[in-house]
Design a protein around this motif. Structure first.
Motif, PDB file in Angstrom:
ATOM      1  N   PHE A  76       2.976  -1.570 -10.858  1.00  0.00           N
ATOM      2  CA  PHE A  76       1.807  -1.003 -10.192  1.00  0.00           C
ATOM      3  C   PHE A  76       0.977  -0.179 -11.180  1.00  0.00           C
ATOM      4  O   PHE A  76      -0.248  -0.173 -11.111  1.00  0.00           O
ATOM      5  CB  PHE A  76       2.226  -0.153  -8.994  1.00  0.00           C
ATOM      6  CG  PHE A  76       2.735  -0.985  -7.852  1.00  0.00           C
ATOM      7  CD1 PHE A  76       1.866  -1.520  -6.922  1.00  0.00           C
ATOM      8  CD2 PHE A  76       4.085  -1.253  -7.721  1.00  0.00           C
ATOM      9  CE1 PHE A  76       2.331  -2.290  -5.866  1.00  0.00           C
ATOM     10  CE2 PHE A  76       4.563  -2.025  -6.678  1.00  0.00           C
ATOM     11  CZ  PHE A  76       3.690  -2.559  -5.754  1.00  0.00           C
ATOM     12  N   GLU A  77       1.646   0.497 -12.116  1.00  0.00           N
ATOM     13  CA  GLU A  77       0.931   1.270 -13.135  1.00  0.00           C
ATOM     14  C   GLU A  77       0.155   0.331 -14.061  1.00  0.00           C
ATOM     15  O   GLU A  77      -0.989   0.599 -14.416  1.00  0.00           O
ATOM     16  CB  GLU A  77       1.915   2.130 -13.928  1.00  0.00           C
ATOM     17  CG  GLU A  77       2.479   3.266 -13.100  1.00  0.00           C
ATOM     18  CD  GLU A  77       3.666   3.966 -13.733  1.00  0.00           C
ATOM     19  OE1 GLU A  77       4.073   3.587 -14.853  1.00  0.00           O
ATOM     20  OE2 GLU A  77       4.197   4.896 -13.105  1.00  0.00           O
TER      21      GLU A  77
ATOM     22  N   GLN B 290       0.834  -1.206   0.000  1.00  0.00           N
ATOM     23  CA  GLN B 290       0.000   0.000   0.000  1.00  0.00           C
ATOM     24  C   GLN B 290       0.871   1.261   0.000  1.00  0.00           C
ATOM     25  O   GLN B 290       0.568   2.232  -0.688  1.00  0.00           O
ATOM     26  CB  GLN B 290      -0.941   0.013   1.214  1.00  0.00           C
ATOM     27  CG  GLN B 290      -2.064  -0.996   1.131  1.00  0.00           C
ATOM     28  CD  GLN B 290      -2.946  -0.786  -0.086  1.00  0.00           C
ATOM     29  OE1 GLN B 290      -3.192   0.320  -0.518  1.00  0.00           O
ATOM     30  NE2 GLN B 290      -3.400  -1.891  -0.653  1.00  0.00           N
TER      31      GLN B 290
ATOM     32  N   GLU C  57      -0.968  -2.642 -13.214  1.00  0.00           N
ATOM     33  CA  GLU C  57      -2.062  -3.148 -12.380  1.00  0.00           C
ATOM     34  C   GLU C  57      -3.223  -2.149 -12.365  1.00  0.00           C
ATOM     35  O   GLU C  57      -4.386  -2.524 -12.491  1.00  0.00           O
ATOM     36  CB  GLU C  57      -1.531  -3.362 -10.959  1.00  0.00           C
ATOM     37  CG  GLU C  57      -2.551  -3.774  -9.948  1.00  0.00           C
ATOM     38  CD  GLU C  57      -1.953  -3.808  -8.545  1.00  0.00           C
ATOM     39  OE1 GLU C  57      -1.897  -2.750  -7.893  1.00  0.00           O
ATOM     40  OE2 GLU C  57      -1.521  -4.889  -8.110  1.00  0.00           O
ATOM     41  N   GLU C  58      -2.901  -0.871 -12.238  1.00  0.00           N
ATOM     42  CA  GLU C  58      -3.922   0.183 -12.203  1.00  0.00           C
ATOM     43  C   GLU C  58      -4.661   0.274 -13.539  1.00  0.00           C
ATOM     44  O   GLU C  58      -5.885   0.401 -13.567  1.00  0.00           O
ATOM     45  CB  GLU C  58      -3.264   1.536 -11.864  1.00  0.00           C
ATOM     46  CG  GLU C  58      -4.247   2.667 -11.733  1.00  0.00           C
ATOM     47  CD  GLU C  58      -5.221   2.499 -10.573  1.00  0.00           C
ATOM     48  OE1 GLU C  58      -6.345   3.021 -10.682  1.00  0.00           O
ATOM     49  OE2 GLU C  58      -4.886   1.844  -9.580  1.00  0.00           O
TER      50      GLU C  58
ATOM     51  N   ARG D 226       2.071   1.780  -3.490  1.00  0.00           N
ATOM     52  CA  ARG D 226       1.015   2.344  -4.339  1.00  0.00           C
ATOM     53  C   ARG D 226       0.863   3.846  -4.093  1.00  0.00           C
ATOM     54  O   ARG D 226       0.691   4.622  -5.021  1.00  0.00           O
ATOM     55  CB  ARG D 226      -0.309   1.635  -4.097  1.00  0.00           C
ATOM     56  CG  ARG D 226      -0.358   0.244  -4.690  1.00  0.00           C
ATOM     57  CD  ARG D 226      -1.720  -0.423  -4.504  1.00  0.00           C
ATOM     58  NE  ARG D 226      -1.674  -1.773  -5.011  1.00  0.00           N
ATOM     59  CZ  ARG D 226      -1.462  -2.863  -4.272  1.00  0.00           C
ATOM     60  NH1 ARG D 226      -1.289  -2.757  -2.963  1.00  0.00           N
ATOM     61  NH2 ARG D 226      -1.431  -4.053  -4.817  1.00  0.00           N
TER      62      ARG D 226
ATOM     63  N   CYS E 184       7.695   1.610 -10.277  1.00  0.00           N
ATOM     64  CA  CYS E 184       6.227   1.659 -10.293  1.00  0.00           C
ATOM     65  C   CYS E 184       5.604   1.024 -11.534  1.00  0.00           C
ATOM     66  O   CYS E 184       4.383   0.924 -11.617  1.00  0.00           O
ATOM     67  CB  CYS E 184       5.758   3.111 -10.192  1.00  0.00           C
ATOM     68  SG  CYS E 184       6.104   3.849  -8.579  1.00  0.00           S
TER      69      CYS E 184
ATOM     70  N   CYS F 244       3.787   5.630  -5.737  1.00  0.00           N
ATOM     71  CA  CYS F 244       3.614   5.664  -7.196  1.00  0.00           C
ATOM     72  C   CYS F 244       2.559   6.698  -7.604  1.00  0.00           C
ATOM     73  O   CYS F 244       2.703   7.356  -8.629  1.00  0.00           O
ATOM     74  CB  CYS F 244       3.231   4.279  -7.712  1.00  0.00           C
ATOM     75  SG  CYS F 244       4.573   3.072  -7.545  1.00  0.00           S
TER      76      CYS F 244
END
Length: 68
Positions: free
Chosen positions: A53-54, A33, A56-57, A36, A50, A39
């Motif tokens: 994570f980008e 978290q 994933e988003e 995130r 990141c 990022c």
């Protein structure tokens, strides 16, 4: 010379946590978290750490759009 990745510290902490916990992601959720949040503070592409994570988003946004 490139600038230091702004979220590298968080990424390293995640790696340490995963190694200690036999790669059980749920045991490192707090650190995930924090990553995130880090990022989200920077423009996309600013932090190499990141990139996952980008992605994933983007996938989450795609699913949200198709379910509406």
């Amino acid at each position: 010379m490139s600038k230091k990745d702004p979220c590298q510290k968080q990424a390293c902490e995640i790696q340490k946590c995963l190694q200690v916990n036999n790669y059980v992601e749920s045991k490192c959720e707090t650190l995930l978290q924090e990553m995130r949040k880090c990022c989200a503070r920077y423009p996309k592409g600013r932090s190499i750490c990141c990139s996952g994570f980008e992605k994933e988003e983007r996938e989450r946004e795609k699913l949200k759009a198709t379910s509406e």
